[in-house]
Design a protein around this motif. Structure first.
Motif, PDB file in Angstrom:
ATOM      1  N   SER A   5       0.845  -1.200   0.000  1.00  0.00           N
ATOM      2  CA  SER A   5       0.000   0.000   0.000  1.00  0.00           C
ATOM      3  C   SER A   5       0.875   1.242   0.000  1.00  0.00           C
ATOM      4  CB  SER A   5      -0.920  -0.001   1.228  1.00  0.00           C
ATOM      5  OG  SER A   5      -1.550   1.245   1.392  1.00  0.00           O
ATOM      6  N   GLU A   6       0.377   2.292  -0.616  1.00  0.00           N
ATOM      7  CA  GLU A   6       1.141   3.540  -0.645  1.00  0.00           C
ATOM      8  C   GLU A   6       1.244   4.178   0.733  1.00  0.00           C
ATOM      9  OE1 GLU A   6      -2.558   6.472  -1.967  1.00  0.00           O
ATOM     10  OE2 GLU A   6      -0.974   5.983  -3.411  1.00  0.00           O
ATOM     11  N   LYS A   7       0.486   3.679   1.703  1.00  0.00           N
ATOM     12  CA  LYS A   7       0.544   4.193   3.070  1.00  0.00           C
ATOM     13  C   LYS A   7       1.732   3.624   3.837  1.00  0.00           C
ATOM     14  CE  LYS A   7      -4.501   4.573   3.392  1.00  0.00           C
ATOM     15  NZ  LYS A   7      -5.715   4.124   4.140  1.00  0.00           N
ATOM     16  N   TYR A   8       2.301   2.533   3.338  1.00  0.00           N
ATOM     17  CA  TYR A   8       3.371   1.850   4.065  1.00  0.00           C
ATOM     18  C   TYR A   8       4.730   2.479   3.788  1.00  0.00           C
ATOM     19  CZ  TYR A   8      -0.098  -1.859   4.806  1.00  0.00           C
ATOM     20  OH  TYR A   8      -1.208  -2.564   5.163  1.00  0.00           O
ATOM     21  N   PHE A   9       5.610   2.427   4.808  1.00  0.00           N
ATOM     22  CA  PHE A   9       7.001   2.904   4.715  1.00  0.00           C
ATOM     23  C   PHE A   9       7.080   4.372   4.287  1.00  0.00           C
ATOM     24  CE2 PHE A   9       7.148  -1.704   3.760  1.00  0.00           C
ATOM     25  CZ  PHE A   9       7.935  -2.122   4.832  1.00  0.00           C
ATOM     26  N   THR A  10       6.160   5.175   4.824  1.00  0.00           N
ATOM     27  CA  THR A  10       6.177   6.614   4.497  1.00  0.00           C
ATOM     28  C   THR A  10       6.956   7.416   5.529  1.00  0.00           C
ATOM     29  OG1 THR A  10       4.051   6.855   5.636  1.00  0.00           O
ATOM     30  CG2 THR A  10       4.002   6.546   3.243  1.00  0.00           C
ATOM     31  N   LYS A  32      10.002   7.603   8.626  1.00  0.00           N
ATOM     32  CA  LYS A  32      11.310   7.030   8.927  1.00  0.00           C
ATOM     33  C   LYS A  32      11.236   6.298  10.259  1.00  0.00           C
ATOM     34  CE  LYS A  32      16.243   8.006   8.790  1.00  0.00           C
ATOM     35  NZ  LYS A  32      17.284   9.027   8.593  1.00  0.00           N
ATOM     36  N   ARG A  33      11.138   4.953  10.167  1.00  0.00           N
ATOM     37  CA  ARG A  33      11.050   4.130  11.366  1.00  0.00           C
ATOM     38  C   ARG A  33      12.229   3.161  11.418  1.00  0.00           C
ATOM     39  NH1 ARG A  33       4.847   2.630  12.880  1.00  0.00           N
ATOM     40  NH2 ARG A  33       3.963   4.729  12.712  1.00  0.00           N
ATOM     41  N   LYS A  34      12.242   2.322  12.463  1.00  0.00           N
ATOM     42  CA  LYS A  34      13.312   1.339  12.597  1.00  0.00           C
ATOM     43  C   LYS A  34      13.272   0.329  11.452  1.00  0.00           C
ATOM     44  CE  LYS A  34      13.084   1.587  17.654  1.00  0.00           C
ATOM     45  NZ  LYS A  34      12.786   0.834  18.892  1.00  0.00           N
ATOM     46  N   GLN A  35      12.048  -0.071  11.060  1.00  0.00           N
ATOM     47  CA  GLN A  35      11.903  -1.079  10.013  1.00  0.00           C
ATOM     48  C   GLN A  35      11.754  -0.400   8.642  1.00  0.00           C
ATOM     49  OE1 GLN A  35       9.247  -0.906  12.412  1.00  0.00           O
ATOM     50  NE2 GLN A  35      10.417  -2.003  13.955  1.00  0.00           N
ATOM     51  N   GLN A  36      12.859   0.065   8.098  1.00  0.00           N
ATOM     52  CA  GLN A  36      12.832   0.677   6.775  1.00  0.00           C
ATOM     53  C   GLN A  36      12.660  -0.399   5.697  1.00  0.00           C
ATOM     54  OE1 GLN A  36      13.074   4.209   6.053  1.00  0.00           O
ATOM     55  NE2 GLN A  36      12.493   4.064   8.208  1.00  0.00           N
ATOM     56  N   PHE A  37      12.125  -0.011   4.554  1.00  0.00           N
ATOM     57  CA  PHE A  37      11.891  -0.936   3.447  1.00  0.00           C
ATOM     58  C   PHE A  37      13.176  -1.671   3.074  1.00  0.00           C
ATOM     59  CE2 PHE A  37      11.681  -1.896  -1.104  1.00  0.00           C
ATOM     60  CZ  PHE A  37      10.454  -2.535  -1.197  1.00  0.00           C
ATOM     61  N   SER A  38      14.269  -0.953   2.896  1.00  0.00           N
ATOM     62  CA  SER A  38      15.538  -1.572   2.486  1.00  0.00           C
ATOM     63  C   SER A  38      16.103  -2.470   3.579  1.00  0.00           C
ATOM     64  CB  SER A  38      16.564  -0.485   2.125  1.00  0.00           C
ATOM     65  OG  SER A  38      16.735   0.422   3.202  1.00  0.00           O
ATOM     66  N   THR A  39      15.888  -2.110   4.839  1.00  0.00           N
ATOM     67  CA  THR A  39      16.381  -2.931   5.948  1.00  0.00           C
ATOM     68  C   THR A  39      15.685  -4.288   5.983  1.00  0.00           C
ATOM     69  OG1 THR A  39      16.763  -0.914   7.237  1.00  0.00           O
ATOM     70  CG2 THR A  39      16.743  -3.009   8.445  1.00  0.00           C
ATOM     71  N   ILE A  40      14.380  -4.291   5.785  1.00  0.00           N
ATOM     72  CA  ILE A  40      13.615  -5.543   5.772  1.00  0.00           C
ATOM     73  C   ILE A  40      14.041  -6.414   4.582  1.00  0.00           C
ATOM     74  CG2 ILE A  40      11.312  -6.553   5.672  1.00  0.00           C
ATOM     75  CD1 ILE A  40      11.994  -5.073   8.277  1.00  0.00           C
ATOM     76  N   LEU A  41      14.296  -5.789   3.424  1.00  0.00           N
ATOM     77  CA  LEU A  41      14.771  -6.546   2.261  1.00  0.00           C
ATOM     78  C   LEU A  41      16.110  -7.206   2.548  1.00  0.00           C
ATOM     79  CD1 LEU A  41      14.011  -4.403  -0.936  1.00  0.00           C
ATOM     80  CD2 LEU A  41      12.690  -6.263   0.053  1.00  0.00           C
ATOM     81  N   LEU A  42      17.029  -6.465   3.147  1.00  0.00           N
ATOM     82  CA  LEU A  42      18.347  -7.017   3.460  1.00  0.00           C
ATOM     83  C   LEU A  42      18.243  -8.192   4.420  1.00  0.00           C
ATOM     84  CD1 LEU A  42      20.545  -3.807   3.842  1.00  0.00           C
ATOM     85  CD2 LEU A  42      20.886  -5.652   2.195  1.00  0.00           C
ATOM     86  N   LEU A  43      17.368  -8.070   5.414  1.00  0.00           N
ATOM     87  CA  LEU A  43      17.194  -9.155   6.367  1.00  0.00           C
ATOM     88  C   LEU A  43      16.668 -10.409   5.671  1.00  0.00           C
ATOM     89  CD1 LEU A  43      17.137 -10.390   9.149  1.00  0.00           C
ATOM     90  CD2 LEU A  43      15.055  -9.110   9.652  1.00  0.00           C
TER      91      LEU A  43
END
Length: 425
Positions: free
Chosen positions: A17-22, A24-35
């Motif tokens: 959803s466009e509402k997600y990852f808007t 700056k939190r601990k769980q950034q989009f790129s951080t979750i991908l790397l994990l």
């Protein structure tokens, strides 16, 4: 690849959803991908602690297992397919001298397998279940890949319900094929419509066919001929009124007889009609190249351990599957950088050596984070990986063969792990 991974464009395209990852939190989009790219095969709590410790993330920026599970739900599994396609596109467009071909063809193969999934009601309802010779039932998915046999890249992969047909999955791969490709298939694929699709789209093929496939094949096998050009048509029992007229036209194909040890015979069907440019005696070694896609499934299941999923939802299953294919392509990319150096060293050895595939995935664990993490330079972890790959090579022992035990997996149990192939990730 690094720029793509951290781009807003990637986040905007593959967040649910466009509402997600808007924010700056601990769980950034790129951080979750790397994990998710770090081959999550152990307890998720251990994997998360390992990930955060490796990146030296302080306690103020740490997040819990529950937070990760909630964050991954917001990401489409297709993000890893996109990243893999980006890598492959770069390889084929910017690396022409390094692309290996067979007589000018990009040599591809399609093959399917089954992936065993966790036993849950949701997965059983979507993917389906299978039973062995006992009363036990398990959840399995149908897996299919399009594989570059000479360059060892996974061009495309799909995970679908067990009821999905092999031909339908194979046809879905062909959007990534073009004129100048030669595709090898096993004997589960041939049909009139399947072959007609290749002819219509200017795709060349070599397909192994069962002797019982049709009377035409049976007569050819009995004739003892090495090669013959024949005409095939749609089956006599097919309702022609249900098909467009151009789909019932005769197709000219070439049949080739391949003699195997112990008097066995294989029949190949191909669009390569020119006997002068493609003599009969070259097809045995050509079709043998298809074995590489078979061994890829050994890598996927026993080295990348794709069946050790990090979640139980359909979304997490697909995320782990496509992430594993992407990691496989990263490993291929690094190994390809070492080919010249390996070839030079092999000149001084009695046997040729190659990179130890199992250990190479173990070395990628954690280091794949370094390769893509924005705060680090790529040269140091990449050179470290290359050094480890070179220091842990194994000899290629020619003319080895092992008896194939067709009943080995009937009980649906894992085979015994040999002492020289322990889990590395």
């Amino acid at each position: 690849m690094k720029a793509e991974l951290f781009s807003d464009a990637l986040k905007n395209e593959f967040r649910i959803s466009e509402k997600y990852f808007t924010r700056k939190r601990k769980q950034q989009f790129s951080t979750i991908l790397l994990l998710m790219l770090n081959m999550l095969r152990k307890s998720l709590s251990l994997e998360l602690e390992n990930f955060l410790s490796f990146l030296k993330i302080g306690t103020t920026r740490k997040f819990t297992k529950s937070a990760f599970v909630q964050a991954r739900k917001k990401i489409s599994p297709k993000v890893f397919k996109h990243l893999s396609q980006t890598l492959i596109k770069e390889f084929y467009t910017d690396n022409e001298p390094g692309i290996k071909t067979w007589k000018g063809f990009r040599l591809l193969a399609v093959d399917g397998s089954r992936i065993t999934l966790p036993l849950t009601k949701d997965l059983k309802a979507y993917f389906g279940e299978t039973k062995n010779h006992t009363t036990t039932s398990i959840v399995q998915a149908k897996c299919s890949v399009l594989y570059d046999l000479e360059n060892n890249y996974i061009i495309d992969g799909e995970l679908a319900p067990i009821s999905q047909g092999e031909r339908a999955m194979a046809l879905s791969h062909l959007i990534y094929c073009k004129q100048g490709d030669l595709i090898l298939y096993d004997r589960g694929y041939p049909s009139y419509d399947f072959i007609k699709y290749h002819i219509t789209n200017n795709l060349d093929y070599v397909i192994r066919v069962k002797i019982s496939f049709s009377k035409l094949i049976l007569d050819f096998e009995k004739s003892k001929k090495k090669s013959q050009i024949v005409i095939i048509t749609s089956g006599r029992y097919i309702k022609l009124s249900d098909k467009a007229s151009d789909k019932t036209a005769p197709i000219k194909v070439r049949l080739i007889r391949v003699e195997l040890p112990k008097g066995q015979v294989e029949i190949l069907m191909t669009s390569l009609l020119d006997i002068k440019n493609y003599p009969n005696n070259m097809f045995k070694s050509l079709y043998y190249k298809r074995w590489r896609v078979e061994t890829f499934y050994d890598e996927l299941k026993n080295k990348l351990m794709v069946e050790h999923f990090s979640g139980y939802s359909r979304q997490s299953i697909l995320q782990d599957f496509y992430a594993a294919l992407f990691i496989g392509n990263i490993q291929t990319l690094i190994v390809s950088e070492l080919e010249d150096e390996i070839a030079e060293k092999n000149k001084q050895r009695k046997l040729n050596y190659k990179v130890n595939t199992n250990l190479s995935y173990g070395f990628l664990k954690n280091r794949v984070i370094e390769l893509f993490f924005t705060e680090n330079q790529i040269e140091q972890p990449l050179n470290e990986l290359k050094q480890l790959f070179m220091e842990n090579m194994v000899p290629i022992r020619p003319y080895r063969s092992f008896k194939r035990d067709m009943g080995k997996y009937r009980s649906r149990t894992k085979p015994k792990i040999t002492k020289n192939q322990k889990d590395s990730i």
